[in-house]
Design a protein around this motif. Structure first.
Motif, PDB file in Angstrom:
ATOM      1  N   ALA A 126       0.834  -1.204   0.000  1.00 15.60           N
ATOM      2  CA  ALA A 126       0.000   0.000   0.000  1.00 15.60           C
ATOM      3  C   ALA A 126       0.868   1.253   0.000  1.00 15.60           C
ATOM      4  O   ALA A 126       0.608   2.209  -0.732  1.00 15.60           O
ATOM      5  CB  ALA A 126      -0.910  -0.009   1.218  1.00 15.60           C
ATOM      6  N   VAL A 127       1.915   1.202   0.839  1.00 16.66           N
ATOM      7  CA  VAL A 127       2.827   2.348   0.886  1.00 16.66           C
ATOM      8  C   VAL A 127       3.427   2.572  -0.490  1.00 16.66           C
ATOM      9  O   VAL A 127       3.475   3.693  -1.008  1.00 16.66           O
ATOM     10  CB  VAL A 127       3.952   2.103   1.919  1.00 16.66           C
ATOM     11  N   PHE A 128       3.849   1.452  -1.088  1.00 17.45           N
ATOM     12  CA  PHE A 128       4.485   1.534  -2.392  1.00 17.45           C
ATOM     13  C   PHE A 128       3.511   2.101  -3.437  1.00 17.45           C
ATOM     14  O   PHE A 128       3.881   2.960  -4.243  1.00 17.45           O
ATOM     15  CB  PHE A 128       4.978   0.146  -2.810  1.00 17.45           C
ATOM     16  N   LEU A 162      -3.543  -7.308  -7.872  1.00 13.38           N
ATOM     17  CA  LEU A 162      -2.983  -6.115  -7.233  1.00 13.38           C
ATOM     18  C   LEU A 162      -3.681  -5.820  -5.917  1.00 13.38           C
ATOM     19  O   LEU A 162      -3.097  -5.234  -5.009  1.00 13.38           O
ATOM     20  CB  LEU A 162      -3.113  -4.914  -8.156  1.00 13.38           C
ATOM     21  N   LYS A 163      -4.953  -6.235  -5.830  1.00 16.97           N
ATOM     22  CA  LYS A 163      -5.717  -5.980  -4.605  1.00 16.97           C
ATOM     23  C   LYS A 163      -5.014  -6.614  -3.412  1.00 16.97           C
ATOM     24  O   LYS A 163      -4.903  -6.006  -2.343  1.00 16.97           O
ATOM     25  CB  LYS A 163      -7.137  -6.545  -4.736  1.00 16.97           C
ATOM     26  N   ALA A 164      -4.552  -7.817  -3.631  1.00 17.26           N
ATOM     27  CA  ALA A 164      -3.858  -8.515  -2.549  1.00 17.26           C
ATOM     28  C   ALA A 164      -2.562  -7.786  -2.212  1.00 17.26           C
ATOM     29  O   ALA A 164      -2.155  -7.692  -1.058  1.00 17.26           O
ATOM     30  CB  ALA A 164      -3.561  -9.956  -2.952  1.00 17.26           C
ATOM     31  N   PHE A 165      -1.920  -7.238  -3.259  1.00 24.61           N
ATOM     32  CA  PHE A 165      -0.641  -6.562  -3.069  1.00 24.61           C
ATOM     33  C   PHE A 165      -0.789  -5.338  -2.166  1.00 24.61           C
ATOM     34  O   PHE A 165       0.039  -5.089  -1.302  1.00 24.61           O
ATOM     35  CB  PHE A 165      -0.087  -6.158  -4.451  1.00 24.61           C
ATOM     36  N   VAL A 166      -1.886  -4.572  -2.372  1.00 27.91           N
ATOM     37  CA  VAL A 166      -2.039  -3.374  -1.559  1.00 27.91           C
ATOM     38  C   VAL A 166      -2.794  -3.642  -0.263  1.00 27.91           C
ATOM     39  O   VAL A 166      -3.079  -2.736   0.498  1.00 27.91           O
ATOM     40  CB  VAL A 166      -2.750  -2.228  -2.326  1.00 27.91           C
ATOM     41  N   ASP A 167      -3.095  -4.896  -0.005  1.00 27.74           N
ATOM     42  CA  ASP A 167      -3.805  -5.240   1.230  1.00 27.74           C
ATOM     43  C   ASP A 167      -2.921  -4.927   2.438  1.00 27.74           C
ATOM     44  O   ASP A 167      -1.703  -5.094   2.390  1.00 27.74           O
ATOM     45  CB  ASP A 167      -4.153  -6.732   1.197  1.00 27.74           C
ATOM     46  N   ILE A 168      -3.549  -4.439   3.510  1.00 22.57           N
ATOM     47  CA  ILE A 168      -2.780  -4.081   4.695  1.00 22.57           C
ATOM     48  C   ILE A 168      -3.204  -4.969   5.856  1.00 22.57           C
ATOM     49  O   ILE A 168      -4.251  -4.740   6.457  1.00 22.57           O
ATOM     50  CB  ILE A 168      -3.006  -2.607   5.056  1.00 22.57           C
ATOM     51  N   PRO A 169      -2.376  -5.961   6.197  1.00 21.00           N
ATOM     52  CA  PRO A 169      -2.768  -6.890   7.281  1.00 21.00           C
ATOM     53  C   PRO A 169      -2.768  -6.174   8.632  1.00 21.00           C
ATOM     54  O   PRO A 169      -3.689  -6.339   9.417  1.00 21.00           O
ATOM     55  CB  PRO A 169      -1.692  -7.969   7.249  1.00 21.00           C
ATOM     56  N   ASP A 170      -1.706  -5.424   8.930  1.00 21.04           N
ATOM     57  CA  ASP A 170      -1.654  -4.731  10.216  1.00 21.04           C
ATOM     58  C   ASP A 170      -1.608  -3.245   9.940  1.00 21.04           C
ATOM     59  O   ASP A 170      -0.623  -2.738   9.404  1.00 21.04           O
ATOM     60  CB  ASP A 170      -0.409  -5.154  11.003  1.00 21.04           C
ATOM     61  N   ALA A 195      12.257   0.178   8.401  1.00 22.51           N
ATOM     62  CA  ALA A 195      13.343   1.134   8.147  1.00 22.51           C
ATOM     63  C   ALA A 195      13.594   1.289   6.657  1.00 22.51           C
ATOM     64  O   ALA A 195      13.813   2.401   6.163  1.00 22.51           O
ATOM     65  CB  ALA A 195      14.602   0.677   8.865  1.00 22.51           C
ATOM     66  N   VAL A 196      13.583   0.176   5.941  1.00 20.10           N
ATOM     67  CA  VAL A 196      13.855   0.238   4.502  1.00 20.10           C
ATOM     68  C   VAL A 196      12.772   1.056   3.795  1.00 20.10           C
ATOM     69  O   VAL A 196      13.073   1.917   2.951  1.00 20.10           O
ATOM     70  CB  VAL A 196      13.946  -1.187   3.900  1.00 20.10           C
ATOM     71  N   ILE A 197      11.524   0.814   4.160  1.00 17.89           N
ATOM     72  CA  ILE A 197      10.433   1.572   3.530  1.00 17.89           C
ATOM     73  C   ILE A 197      10.562   3.060   3.874  1.00 17.89           C
ATOM     74  O   ILE A 197      10.374   3.933   3.017  1.00 17.89           O
ATOM     75  CB  ILE A 197       9.056   1.039   3.994  1.00 17.89           C
TER      76      ILE A 197
END
Ligand code: ATP
Ligand code: MG
Lengths: 382, 365
Positions: B69-71, B135-143, B342-344
């Motif tokens: 999602a951040v990406f 892509l939906k799964a890719f931007v999914d936010i578990p926490d 940190a990387v993000i």
């Protein structure tokens, strides 16, 4: 030199009824304990082209800045059209100034710099465009309209500053060394352009310059300043022909100054003339003078080099001196001869080079005669 | 000669590069690992053999913190900016045919462009979503914690940059207008706080802002308030701390820009009919813009990852990514997730850093 037009003479300063546009009344300006302008009184008349001339640091810019409203006089008042402008802020004065440092806005294009003042007035937009285009044409800057100030040369910047101050066609225009960075040709053109603008718009110009030739060319009157004061204010020809002091004579153009004392009046000296003894052995100098000077008072005799003639044979003249050529400065159209007439006293004489170099007969170490008439020089007591 | 110079430059930069790349490589590697009850607390390690280790790496942590999602958000922002930069000059040229334009014309052009860019980006997102349902799964936010922490950091950084600018500009302006002989002293006063430790100064704020602190005692004593204010452990305390700490970074570049400015420019503007206020807006403000932008980035970039101020002054309800990172690392001992965070964070910071560089280059010209 500008020749005054013979039919109508523009000389409001001689007319007791003329109303000055600017009046400095006993103005003094101090920075801390340094006095930049010292009790100065001066009238400038409408439609004048007034030139301020003087050595660096004599207070020319300070005088201008007080007119523009950026400095307030420590003492005295400045009147514009008879009204004290002391409390009027710069943006409300009908005065525009061209700054010595140009002060172009670095973030705006040449076009926008010139339009800046017009946009602050209530001039309609399309007229602003026309006006800016005219100014660009006048200063030959059309090609650079879109550039920023740092993308043009020093001379071009100076022209932008000039165009910007001219754009609003103010009542009074202050130009602080407007043409210093221009080459001779462009400077001459712009000088005539300025005089043209002055004639068509009737704007009063006050111009600071280091270039006396420029002051002589453009000005209706010239003020010579020294140490925050006026040494002389007069028309260019008066300043040149009848300087009021040795300082002015020396500052404007080339001059020979001979120190001496007023001699006893005797039969050889005609009426209205004075004889000046400058050496115990040589003949005194005879010069015409309006006011009589007391005998034995110290004075200076000033004469321009071009009024001294040089010859190999003794001429018939009121004043003749003999001497030896020490140096010749060849300037193309004229040559200046440095002649030692007495130990330590060197007099410069100028002659037009009507013949080519090889055929001239004067050379170094020649014994020559210098001569001039009794009206060629002036006697100065200051 | 040339060789010697490149050698001279190469040595310190190699040094810097090594000490940036090596730790970054280690963090990156950890971020691909899994948490383990061991020392070090992740697996696989080099002890398993290099190839064995490589095959054990995965993107699980990134998926967990919602990096997709951040990406995606990151991509949307970058595309929007690019779109804006491409469209804006064209729109402006179309709307304003010659050099005679005002602030409002430019603003209108900018708003039009913004609308166009946003619609375009929305269209791209919609089309991509339809074409690739995965892509939906890719931007999914578990926490949601991490994503919220990024957003909250962003919000705090933007607001405190703005506040710092609001306070810093007048200070810089006053400094630049002060008499010549006062300026070195004023400059030193701005830098003076650096003489004591940053940590001590933040602790001092605890003493000032706490319920029994000096501020409350003073206000109670004067009688302005009847009950002590709860400032400590609220976002307000964090803003106070950040603005206080980063003020010099805002003041100095603005001061440098204003100091460089020729005083006669303002005089010229007034001579041409500006009032003092319009001369400021038309001349001083545009000329100090590079300083303002530099100052904003110098505050924004470190504030985004700030950890000390929110954890000392902010209490438990201020969430900032720097603090989350710390807690993940030391409290949960979840090094892999902490490394991914940190990387993000570093990737997010690349945008303002690149923009900052561009501003500096433009200012140099
Ligand atoms: N703001 C100021 N503070 C102190 N002294 C000043 C200030 N402005 C000018 N002066 C002094 O006043 C004197 C006159 O300065 P001014 O700028 O008027 O000279 P100028 O005649 O224009 O010289 P130039 O031909 O070199 O431009 C100078 O000696 C200068 O040092
Ligand atoms: Mg000057």
């Amino acid at each position: 030199m500008a020749q005054p037009k013979p039919n109508k003479v523009f000389a409001p300063w001689d007319d007791p009824d003329a109303k000055p546009i600017i009046q400095f009344k006993n103005v003094t300006k101090r920075f801390g304990d340094f006095t930049a302008i010292d009790n100065l009184t001066l009238d400038i008349y409408p439609q004048e082209f007034f030139a301020l001339l003087g050595p660096s640091g004599c207070g020319k810019t300070t005088l201008m800045r007080m007119l523009g409203g950026f400095e307030t006089p420590t003492e005295g008042t400045i009147l514009l059209d008879g009204v004290d402008i002391g409390p009027v802020p710069p943006n409300e004065r009908p005065v525009n100034m061209m700054f010595q440092s140009y002060a172009l806005f670095p973030h705006l294009s040449v076009w926008d710099n010139i339009a800046f003042g017009l946009k602050r007035s209530n001039m309609p937009k399309d007229q602003i465009g026309e006006r800016v285009e005219r100014m660009l044409k006048l200063t030959q800057l059309g090609k650079f309209a879109k550039r920023k100030p740092h993308q043009i040369s020093g001379g071009q910047r100076q022209r932008v500053a000039l165009a910007r101050s001219l754009a609003k066609a103010p009542k009074l225009l202050l130009l602080d060394e407007p043409l210093g960075a221009l080459d001779k040709k462009l400077r001459n053109e712009t000088q005539f352009e300025l005089m043209d603008i002055q004639e068509t718009t009737g704007t009063t110009f006050v111009i600071v310059t280091h270039d006396q030739e420029e002051a002589m060319t453009v000005a209706s009157r010239v003020a010579v300043m020294v140490d925050g004061n006026l040494a002389q204010v007069a028309t260019p020809d008066q300043i040149y022909e009848a300087p009021s002091s040795t300082y002015v004579a020396d500052f404007i153009g080339d001059v020979n100054i001979i120190e001496g004392v007023v001699d006893l009046p005797d039969a050889e000296v005609p009426d209205g003339a004075v004889s000046i003894r400058w050496s115990p052995t040589e003949a005194p100098i005879i010069a015409m003078m309006d006011t009589a000077l007391p005998t034995a008072s110290a004075c200076h005799f000033a004469i321009r080099p071009e009024k001294v003639s040089i010859s190999t044979e003794k001429p018939e003249a009121k004043n003749v001196m003999s001497g030896k050529i020490l140096d010749i400065a060849y300037l193309g159209n004229i040559s200046t001869y440095h002649v030692e007439v007495a130990p330590g006293l060197i007099i410069k004489a100028q002659a037009t080079n009507v013949r080519r170099l090889s055929r001239r007969n004067l050379t170094w170490d020649d014994h020559v005669y210098l001569s001039w008439t009794d009206t060629a020089g002036v006697v100065l007591t200051e | 000669m040339k060789l010697r110079r490149s050698f001279l430059i190469a040595v310190p930069y190699t040094w810097l590069l090594i000490f940036f790349l090596v730790p970054f490589g280690i963090v990156l590697k950890i971020s691909f690992s899994d948490i383990a009850l061991a020392i070090p607390p992740y697996t696989p390690t080099l002890k398993d053999g290099f190839w064995q280790m490589l095959s054990g790496l995965d993107l699980e942590n990134y998926a967990f913190i919602g990096a997709g999602a951040v990406f995606a958000l990151f991509a949307v922002v970058v595309i929007s900016i690019a779109m804006f930069q491409i469209v804006y000059p064209r729109v402006r040229r179309a709307l304003i045919p010659d050099a005679r334009y005002g602030v409002f014309d430019s603003a209108a052009a900018a708003l039009t462009t913004l609308a166009v860019a946003l619609v375009n980006v929305a269209l791209i997102v919609a089309v991509l979503g339809l074409l690739f349902p995965a892509l939906k799964a890719f931007v999914d936010i578990p926490d949601f914690l991490y994503f919220a922490a990024y957003l909250s950091s962003l919000k705090i950084a933007i607001i405190s940059t703005f506040l710092t600018l609001l306070i810093g500009y007048p200070i810089a302006y006053a400094m630049a207008r002060a008499a010549e002989h006062w300026r070195p002293t004023l400059l030193m006063l701005v830098i003076l706080p650096f003489w004591t430790s940053f940590l001590i100064r933040v602790y001092a704020w605890i003493g000032i802002l706490s319920t029994e602190g000096y501020l409350n005692q003073f206000l109670l004593g004067v009688g302005i308030i009847g009950e002590p204010l709860a400032i400590l452990n609220t976002p307000i305390a964090v803003y106070i701390g950040i603005v206080y700490t980063y003020l010099p970074f805002m003041v100095l570049p603005i001061y440098a820009a204003l100091d460089k400015m020729d005083d006669s420019l303002v005089e010229a503007a007034e001579d041409l009919g500006c009032t003092a206020l319009s001369a400021f807006w038309l001349v001083t403000a545009p000329l100090s813009k590079p300083g303002v932008i530099a100052g904003c980035f110098l505050v924004f970039i470190p504030t985004l990852g700030e950890f000390v101020i929110p954890s000392l002054l902010g209490g438990s309800n201020t969430v900032m990514i720097g603090k989350v990172l710390w807690e993940e690392f030391f409290n949960n001992r979840d090094w892999p997730v902490a490394s991914a965070v940190a990387v993000i964070l570093l990737l997010i910071l690349i945008i303002p850093i690149v923009l900052f560089q561009r501003n500096q280059q433009e200012a140099d010209q």
